[in-house]
Design a protein around this motif. Structure first.
Motif, mmCIF file in Angstrom:
data_model
loop_
_atom_site.group_PDB
_atom_site.id
_atom_site.type_symbol
_atom_site.label_atom_id
_atom_site.label_comp_id
_atom_site.label_asym_id
_atom_site.label_seq_id
_atom_site.Cartn_x
_atom_site.Cartn_y
_atom_site.Cartn_z
ATOM 1 N N SER A 62 17.316 18.664 28.501
ATOM 2 C CA SER A 62 18.515 17.822 29.072
ATOM 3 C C SER A 62 19.736 17.963 28.049
ATOM 4 O O SER A 62 19.644 18.572 26.739
ATOM 5 C CB SER A 62 18.286 16.380 29.142
ATOM 6 O OG SER A 62 18.158 15.728 27.790
ATOM 7 N N GLU A 64 21.193 15.453 26.508
ATOM 8 C CA GLU A 64 20.624 14.855 25.109
ATOM 9 C C GLU A 64 19.781 15.671 24.306
ATOM 10 O O GLU A 64 20.101 15.599 23.002
ATOM 11 C CB GLU A 64 19.735 13.466 25.625
ATOM 12 C CG GLU A 64 19.459 12.622 24.733
ATOM 13 C CD GLU A 64 18.393 11.598 24.893
ATOM 14 O OE1 GLU A 64 17.917 10.736 23.754
ATOM 15 O OE2 GLU A 64 17.945 11.678 25.927
ATOM 16 N N PRO A 67 14.251 13.803 20.774
ATOM 17 C CA PRO A 67 14.403 13.311 21.947
ATOM 18 C C PRO A 67 12.890 13.250 22.803
ATOM 19 O O PRO A 67 11.955 13.871 22.050
ATOM 20 C CB PRO A 67 14.957 14.351 22.726
ATOM 21 C CG PRO A 67 14.699 15.599 21.854
ATOM 22 C CD PRO A 67 14.816 15.166 20.437
ATOM 23 N N ALA A 100 26.306 18.186 26.913
ATOM 24 C CA ALA A 100 25.991 17.799 25.668
ATOM 25 C C ALA A 100 27.096 17.363 24.666
ATOM 26 O O ALA A 100 27.051 16.456 23.842
ATOM 27 C CB ALA A 100 25.000 18.801 25.058
ATOM 28 N N ALA A 152 12.950 14.213 28.002
ATOM 29 C CA ALA A 152 14.371 14.673 27.759
ATOM 30 C C ALA A 152 14.568 16.321 27.455
ATOM 31 O O ALA A 152 15.711 16.749 27.135
ATOM 32 C CB ALA A 152 15.018 13.701 26.816
ATOM 33 N N VAL A 212 20.822 16.289 20.351
ATOM 34 C CA VAL A 212 20.204 15.941 19.317
ATOM 35 C C VAL A 212 19.850 17.427 18.529
ATOM 36 O O VAL A 212 19.863 16.937 17.113
ATOM 37 C CB VAL A 212 19.002 15.131 19.750
ATOM 38 C CG1 VAL A 212 18.022 15.026 18.708
ATOM 39 C CG2 VAL A 212 19.294 13.848 20.304
ATOM 40 N N GLU A 236 28.365 10.276 19.728
ATOM 41 C CA GLU A 236 27.526 9.381 19.771
ATOM 42 C C GLU A 236 26.103 9.612 19.105
ATOM 43 O O GLU A 236 25.813 8.891 18.029
ATOM 44 C CB GLU A 236 26.929 8.839 21.414
ATOM 45 C CG GLU A 236 25.868 8.036 21.424
ATOM 46 C CD GLU A 236 25.293 7.910 22.792
ATOM 47 O OE1 GLU A 236 24.054 7.145 22.982
ATOM 48 O OE2 GLU A 236 25.807 8.361 23.826
ATOM 49 N N VAL A 237 25.766 10.941 19.179
ATOM 50 C CA VAL A 237 24.664 11.208 18.205
ATOM 51 C C VAL A 237 24.975 11.301 17.079
ATOM 52 O O VAL A 237 24.074 10.913 16.139
ATOM 53 C CB VAL A 237 23.926 12.575 19.031
ATOM 54 C CG1 VAL A 237 22.918 13.117 18.232
ATOM 55 C CG2 VAL A 237 23.461 12.483 20.529
ATOM 56 N N LEU A 253 28.464 13.941 24.413
ATOM 57 C CA LEU A 253 27.568 13.416 23.858
ATOM 58 C C LEU A 253 27.476 13.455 22.343
ATOM 59 O O LEU A 253 26.817 12.465 21.484
ATOM 60 C CB LEU A 253 25.852 13.294 24.285
ATOM 61 C CG LEU A 253 25.435 12.919 25.833
ATOM 62 C CD1 LEU A 253 24.290 13.484 26.173
ATOM 63 C CD2 LEU A 253 25.935 11.446 26.145
#
Length: 753
Positions: A47, A49, A40, A24, A44, A53, A30-31, A27
């Motif tokens: 996960s 992601e 999500p 995470a 998901a 988030v 990007e988020v 990521l």
């Protein structure tokens, strides 16, 4: 594996959760760059992601970036575990992220707290997070109206005190119109302070009562036992869990009442209740008197136990002891233990600072495993060995000297006492030394937040009864808005908050929770416990293991002393576990009977099962009434008739089984197993209950006028109901009490002969 073993962790391997959180982090950029925060998808949840988030959602709405360990805790909760997270590690946010994850899966979530204050605080605090994820949140407190409760239960996530949730469930069990139901079907329970709720309070029954009776005439017995002397008229057992009349005491009571005592079982019970209230329950330890009423003190949290009372006879005896007007009593319409309430949920998870110590119970009673979440920063608190003294006077004197010395250096001190009376005595001793402590106990718990906010300030002295479940961290330097970073740094240099325990608790978890108030989030801090050979823990649970001799200064330095203290605590924990097991053994069958009966009740409430049963039982009468009053009126009346008798018979069944349980251990005198005997009574009694519901319903249906109000025709329900909790086993198990009472009675009879 060896490291985990040495750390005494729970049984859950965190490796997969930690790998997900690490992914995470990759990521996160990007988020963060997304202009809109899209929740999500259900697939998901759990996960990398999802973690990315949820972290970004917390940053944008709360200004808090969850630590990796908080996300690990969130994943542990989503997988149905109990997450052990140290004080100050952010359990509230982890719980909210997990609740949001369950809700995004379409599951209704009840976040269950230990009190109204935390339920409201956390719901309002986390509301922006839920809203950003497209979820709704509500909360329920003692003062919530039915409309407010209905609205809160309709939300995706509902925060509620465990007692309020239980009372709503009980009230729903007496509804006669489906439109009046409040509590939706249980789906997910996320329990805050899980060890306290799931273990310490698991066996506490929540009660719905109605049809009030006048208070019992206890003042006469209270006046009588005030004249009795310990050691002459009555004796208290070594563990302080039972009291019984001596032969001389029995003679004195019989002369005062003009009867042969043991020929009148009801009078024996009244005398015993008065004697228990007089000799075993202590004001400002077990209860306080405030505003003309007796208020019980929660032994694991040092607060007033709101809405809690002892069983009616003992409650009335304590009120008579304190010369107070008797509080309302009444017939129990239904009850449920907190354990029974929570096992209704298909999925349970929870979080607390001390779960490993009760891992066995969590697995045994709830099939839950513990996930020990490492702290974000290593704990650098210095936990000193116990300082053990021969006498309580030596111990208290040493506590006062230690507080004075730490205060002189400017270091904030938090003193944890075992009860209200001790906190007030210590307050007087400290003031006599020219110190100015602030006391937090059950008498002023409304000022709790303000007191705790100042407890970390330079030179502060705070005396508290219990710190478990307080829900507020102690910030070094005091409240941020008052003192700022300079004050925090000054306290850091002094060694941080210093926690002093004035005695070991019956549970090592309570000791750990007190220690945990210092050293939060890598802060410096220290802790030490002062113990004496006269402490209740040692005299009750290790009476045959006296401490080694003390040195001339009153301190016991022999290493055997520390073993004795630990032994007493382990015995106490074993006794409490056995009481929990024993209570659950007796309530488990009743819970199954209740569940079966509720299924039958739901079919009647939501359909025409009641009317169809009456049509089968009284076909001619049913046809006659359908012809004269119409199908709808007959169905409505049939539903009300069967529901009335079902609820009435269940209340009678509860009363009967309570009587059976009260005397069941006497059968052990005949070499019978009390639990087997209880079950042998309960099963046919339940079958008889079902038959009685049908018989009474048929009898009423044959004579009732379905076009008139049924309440005026013998089907009136209680005009008022009220809810409360009962503190069971205030003096130990029924086994201990009954056998001591029987032995005393037999001994008294032999002496008179």
């Amino acid at each position: 594996m060896i490291r985990r073993l040495l750390d005494k962790p729970g049984s859950v391997d965190l490796a997969r959760f930690q790998a997900t959180v690490a992914e995470a982090a990759r990521l996160e950029p990007e988020v963060r760059a997304r202009p809109e925060l899209l929740p999500p998808a259900e697939a998901a949840i759990g996960s990398a992601e999802f973690c990315a988030v949820m972290r970004e959602a917390a940053v944008r709405t709360l200004g808090q970036r969850p630590y990796d360990v908080q996300l690990v805790g969130t994943l542990a909760l989503l997988h149905g575990h109990v997450a052990e997270m140290a004080t100050g590690e952010g359990k509230t946010l982890s719980g909210a992220l997990a609740a949001a994850g369950f809700a995004l899966r379409g599951r209704r979530v009840h976040v269950i707290s230990v009190n109204d204050y935390l339920a409201r605080r956390d719901a309002e605090w986390m509301a922006p997070l839920y809203q950003a994820l497209g979820l709704t949140v509500g909360w329920i407190g003692q003062g919530s109206t039915p409309e407010e409760r209905r609205a809160a239960y309709s939300r995706d996530v509902t925060y509620a005190a465990v007692s309020e949730l239980g009372f709503d469930v009980l009230r729903d069990r007496l509804r006669t119109d489906p439109a009046d139901l409040l509590v939706p079907a249980p789906e997910v329970a996320l329990v805050d302070e899980a060890d306290s709720v799931l273990v310490d309070e698991a066996r506490v029954p929540l009660i719905l009562a109605g049809a009030a009776d006048p208070g019992r005439a206890a003042p006469e017995m209270a006046t009588l036992v005030r004249r009795l002397s310990r050691g002459y008229h009555f004796e208290v057992d070594d563990e302080g869990r039972n009291v019984f009349l001596t032969a001389k005491g029995t003679d004195t009571v019989e002369k005062a009442l003009g009867i042969s005592l043991y020929d009148h079982p009801g009078t024996v019970a009244e005398v015993n209740l008065a004697l228990h209230a007089h000799a075993l329950l202590t004001r400002d330890v077990d209860y306080i008197v405030r505003d003309g009423r007796v208020h019980l003190i929660n032994p694991s949290r040092g607060r007033v136990a709101l809405l809690q009372r002892w069983p009616d006879g003992l409650q009335a005896a304590v009120e008579a002891k304190e010369r107070l007007a008797p509080s309302e009593t009444g017939e129990i319409l239904d009850s449920i233990t907190i354990q029974g309430l929570l096992t209704r949920y298909p999925e349970i998870c929870g979080m607390t600072g001390t779960a490993v110590a009760v891992g066995e119970q969590l697995r045994e009673f709830y099939n839950l495993e513990v996930a020990v979440i490492p702290p974000n920063r290593p704990c650098v608190r210095v936990d000193e060995p116990d300082r053990i003294f021969a006498t309580a006077d030596d111990k208290v004197a040493a506590v006062v000297e230690e507080v004075a010395a730490q205060h002189a250096a400017g270091r904030p001190v938090l003193v944890g006492t075992l009860d209200v009376a001790e906190s007030e005595r210590l307050d007087l001793r400290l003031r006599a030394r020219g110190l100015a402590p602030v006391v937090l106990n059950a008498k002023n718990d409304a000022e709790e937040a303000a007191i705790i906010a100042r407890a970390g300030a330079r030179g502060a002295i705070t005396v508290s009864t219990q710190m478990a479940g307080r829900g507020t961290d102690i910030r070094l330097g005091g409240a941020a808005e008052e003192d700022g970073d300079d004050a925090e740094e000054a306290v850091r240099r002094l060694g941080g908050l210093y926690v002093i325990g004035t005695g070991r608790h019956d549970s090592s978890r309570l000791d750990d929770q007190l220690r945990g108030r210092a050293g939060r989030q890598g802060d410096p801090g220290g802790s030490v416990f002062f113990v004496s050979g006269e402490d209740a823990l040692l005299t009750a649970y290790a009476p045959d293991a006296p401490l080694p001799d003390a040195d001339p200064d009153g301190v016991v330095r022999n290493p055997q002393a520390a073993w004795t203290v630990g032994h007493a605590q382990r015995v106490a924990e074993g006794v409490n576990l056995e009481i929990h097991r024993n209570t659950w053994r007796y309530t488990r069958l009743l819970e199954r009977q209740r569940a079966e009966l509720l299924e039958r009740r739901d079919r009647i409430l939501h359909g025409d099962a009641g009317a169809r049963a009456l049509e089968d039982a009284c076909p001619e009468r049913y046809a006659e009434l359908r012809e004269s009053a119409g199908e709808a009126a007959v169905e409505r009346a049939g539903r009300q008739i069967v529901l009335f008798h079902l609820d009435r018979c269940w209340a009678e069944h509860l009363a009967h089984m309570a009587d059976v349980r009260e005397g069941i251990h006497l059968r052990a005198l005949g070499r019978l197993n009390p639990l087997d005997e209880f079950n042998r009574e309960a099963v046919p009694a339940y079958r008889q209950l079902l038959d009685e519901i049908g018989r009474r319903s048929k009898e009423t249906f044959e004579s009732v006028d379905v076009t008139r109000d049924l309440a005026g025709q013998g089907l009136a329900r209680p005009t008022a109901t009220w809810t409360y909790l009962v503190q069971e086993n205030p003096f130990g198990s029924e086994w201990d009490r009954v056998f001591a009472r029987v032995a005393a009675a037999l001994k008294g009879r032999r002496r008179r002969r």
